[in-house]
Design an enzyme around this catalytic site. Structure first.
Site, short mmCIF file in Angstrom:
data_model
loop_
_atom_site.label_atom_id
_atom_site.label_comp_id
_atom_site.label_asym_id
_atom_site.label_seq_id
_atom_site.Cartn_x
_atom_site.Cartn_y
_atom_site.Cartn_z
N LYS A 22 70.50 69.07 58.26
CA LYS A 22 70.67 70.17 58.79
C LYS A 22 71.61 70.27 59.87
O LYS A 22 72.47 71.04 59.96
CB LYS A 22 69.50 70.89 59.38
CG LYS A 22 69.36 72.20 60.00
CD LYS A 22 68.27 72.53 60.82
CE LYS A 22 68.44 71.90 62.31
NZ LYS A 22 67.94 72.88 63.37
N ASN A 23 71.55 69.16 60.76
CA ASN A 23 72.44 68.85 61.64
C ASN A 23 73.71 68.96 61.28
O ASN A 23 74.68 68.91 62.42
CB ASN A 23 71.94 68.01 62.96
CG ASN A 23 70.57 68.42 63.82
OD1 ASN A 23 70.29 69.41 63.52
ND2 ASN A 23 69.99 67.37 64.22
N CYS A 126 65.30 76.69 69.60
CA CYS A 126 64.13 76.00 70.24
C CYS A 126 64.26 76.17 71.79
O CYS A 126 65.08 76.04 72.26
CB CYS A 126 63.94 74.64 69.82
SG CYS A 126 63.41 74.55 67.98
N ARG A 131 69.38 73.85 77.88
CA ARG A 131 70.60 73.45 76.91
C ARG A 131 71.68 74.48 77.15
O ARG A 131 72.06 75.25 76.18
CB ARG A 131 70.11 73.45 75.38
CG ARG A 131 68.98 72.32 75.29
CD ARG A 131 69.10 72.12 73.82
NE ARG A 131 68.39 73.07 73.02
CZ ARG A 131 68.13 72.88 71.62
NH1 ARG A 131 68.56 71.88 70.69
NH2 ARG A 131 67.45 73.80 71.01
N ASP A 316 65.18 63.72 68.65
CA ASP A 316 64.61 64.69 67.46
C ASP A 316 63.51 63.70 66.82
O ASP A 316 62.94 64.24 65.92
CB ASP A 316 65.76 64.97 66.54
CG ASP A 316 66.31 66.04 66.98
OD1 ASP A 316 65.96 66.69 68.11
OD2 ASP A 316 67.33 66.56 66.39
N ARG A 408 62.62 75.84 59.50
CA ARG A 408 63.98 75.65 60.23
C ARG A 408 64.54 74.23 59.61
O ARG A 408 65.76 74.26 59.64
CB ARG A 408 63.94 75.91 61.54
CG ARG A 408 63.53 77.50 61.76
CD ARG A 408 63.75 77.60 63.51
NE ARG A 408 64.99 76.96 63.80
CZ ARG A 408 65.00 76.25 64.76
NH1 ARG A 408 64.00 75.85 65.46
NH2 ARG A 408 66.32 75.91 65.28
#
Length: 429
Positions: A22-23, A126, A131, A316, A408
C-alpha cells in the site's frame, strides 16, 4: 458496520500470498499525474485507500482502468491499474476527499510540477500524532513554489515552473521524500535531497519515475540527486511486495505457533523485523518463494526494541510486536521514536489481560501465559491488526469492531488467515 469474530487457539499452517505494498502503490498512483501518457501499475492491492485515491485522482480528470483477475479467481495476483492523466481538469483536491487519507495530500507535488498550480486541503488519515505537512511545504518552497494557507487549504503556485534546489530535511520523512522526488523530476535544473528517507517504497517510486524518463541517482540512500527534465512519458511498473503485511503475518505465526510460507515476501525489505522475531524464538528461513516462519511449542522470548527509519525496526510493526510480547516469558520494552501518540492499542490489548505500562515513548510489557478473548475497538490501521493477532492466540471469542481501518491496509485478511487454519470470520450487520 462490519466486525471480525475470532475464536483463538489455532496455530497457523500453510501459505499466505503477500500483496503489493500500500505504501508504495499510493505514491506510484499519484506519480501518474506527472505525465500525459499512460502509467501502468501491476500488483496493486485491492484496498480501501487505493479505491479512495482513485476517486481523488478522478476528481483531477485522471482516467483509471482496473484490469486483472477478481479476488478468488485462481492464484492470487494484484490488480493492474492503467492511469491516464492526459487532461488535468482541476488542480484542486477538496477537503471531503483529502480529509479521509493523509497520503492524498501528496498530489500537490505533481500538480505543481506539471500544472504550476495546486490547491490541496490539509490532510486527514490515522489519528496517530500530528504528522504535520510543514516539511512537505518546505521542500516545495525550496524548489521555488509560493505557498499560502487559506481556509484549510494549501495554495501553491510556481510561476514559470519549479526550479532545482537543495532540500535538506531536518528529520527523515517518507512523505516529504516522495513529494520532493516527484516535484524535482520536472523542475528546471538539478535538485539535491539530503537526509532523504531510505525506505524501500521511496526506492520503488524512484525506480518507476526513472522508467518514465526521470534522471534520479541515489534513491535508497540519504542523498538523492534529481536532474529535472521537461516531460515524463508513460511506463509499466510492478509494485513491490508489502513488507508490513509480510511482517504482520510473520508475527501472527510466531504468536500462534505453526509453519507459514509468506509467498512473494522479500527478506531484505524487513530484515530488522525478522531479526527481532528470531530473537523472540521464531525460526525464519528465506527460500526461492519468499520467507518461511515457524514456531514450535517453545515459548516466546522477550525483546527490547526501538522503532527507527529504514533499515531499522518499522513503526508500522510496533503494535503487532507489542501483541506478541504480551505472551513473552518475561519483560519486554518497545520504544516508539517515529510517531507520538501511537500507543492507542495499549488499552485495547489490556482487555485481553495484557500487562502494559507506559513511560513516555516506551511501553513496558510483562508477559502472561494466557490471553482471554474480548470485544475490542480498532483505533487505527496498524493497531487494529495487533488486536487480530492477540485474538488469534486468546482463549475464547474476540470481536474486533471498526474494522474499516483494516480494510485500508490489509487485503483479504480473514481469507488469508482462514486458509491457514484460523477460526476467523467477518460479520456484516
Amino acid at each position: 458496520m462490519d466486525r471480525i469474530r475470532i475464536i483463538g487457539g489455532n496455530p497457523l499452517n500453510g501459505t499466505i500470498p503477500i500483496s503489493g505494498a500500500k505504501n508504495a502503490a499510493l505514491p506510484l498512483m499519484i506519480a501518474g499525474l506527472l505525465t500525459p501518457e499512460t502509467l501502468i501499475l501491476d500488483n496493486v492491492p485491492r484496498l480501501a485507500d487505493v479505491a479512495q485515491l482513485q476517486r481523488i485522482l478522478g476528481n483531477h480528470g485522471v482516467d483509471i482502468t482496473a484490469v486483472g483477475k477478481r479476488v478468488g479467481d485462481g492464484k492470487y495476483q494484484g490488480q493492474t491499474l492503467q492511469i491516464s492523466a492526459a487532461d488535468i481538469i482541476d488542480t484542486t483536491a477538496p477537503y471531503e476527499l483529502v480529509s479521509r487519507m493523509r497520503a492524498s495530500f501528496w498530489v500537490i507535488a505533481p500538480l505543481l510540477a506539471r500544472m504550476h498550480a495546486a490547491k490541496v486541503s490539509l490532510p486527514g488519515g490515522c489519528a496517530i500524532g500530528t504528522r504535520p505537512v510543514d516539511l512537505l511545504i518546505m521542500a516545495l518552497e525550496k524548489l521555488g513554489a509560493e505557498i499560502a494557507i487559506d481556509g484549510g487549504y494549501v495554495v501553491a503556485k510556481a510561476h514559470g515552473g519549479l526550479r532545482g534546489g537543495h532540500i535538506d530535511f531536518p528529520k527523515v520523512t517518507v512523505g516529504g521524500t516522495h513529494v520532493a522526488l516527484m516535484a524535482a523530476t520536472l523542475a528546471k535544473g538539478t535538485t539535491l535531497i539530503t537526509n532523504a528517507a531510505c525506505e524501500p517504497e521511496v526506492s520503488d517510486l524512484a525506480e518507476c519515475l526513472i522508467k518514465m524518463g526521470a534522471r534520479i541517482t541515489g534513491a535508497g540512500t540519504a542523498r538523492i540527486e534529481v536532474e529535472g527534465i521537461d516531460r515524463l512519458h508513460g511506463a509499466r511498473h510492478t509494485v513491490l511486495p508489502d513488507r508490513i503485511e509480510a511482517g504482520t503475518y510473520a508475527i501472527a505465526t510466531a504468536m500462534t505457533g505453526g509453519d507459514v510460507q509468506l509467498e512473494g515476501a522479500r527478506a531484505e525489505l524487513l530484515q530488522s523485523a525478522l531479526d527481532v522475531l528470531k530473537e523472540a524464538g521464531a525460526e525464519i528461513s528465506v527460500n526461492a518463494d519468499g520467507i518461511r516462519v515457524r514456531r514450535n511449542g517453545n515459548g516466546i522470548r522477550p525483546v527490547q526494541v526501538a522503532t527507527a527509519p529504514f533499515p531499522g525496526f518499522p513503526t508500522d510493526l510496533q503494535a503487532q510486536l507489542m501483541a506478541l510480547m504480551v505472551r513473552a516469558q518475561g519483560s519486554s520494552a518497545i520504544t516508539e521514536t517515529i510517531f507520538e501518540n501511537r500507543f492507542m492499542h495499549v488499552q485495547e490489548l489490556a482487555r485481553f489481560g495484557a500487562r502494559i505500562s507506559l513511560d513516555g515513548e516506551t511501553a513496558r510489557i510483562e508477559g502472561i501465559s494466557t490471553l482471554r478473548g474480548a470485544p475490542v475497538m480498532a483505533t487505527d490501521l496498524r493497531a487494529s491488526v495487533s488486536l487480530v493477532i492477540a485474538g488469534l492466540a486468546a482463549e475464547g471469542e474476540t470481536m474486533v469492531n471498526r474494522v474499516y481501518h483494516l480494510d485500508r491496509g490489509f487485503e483479504r485478511l480473514e481469507e488469508k488467515l482462514k486458509a491457514c487454519g484460523a477460526a476467523i470470520e467477518r460479520i456484516s450487520d
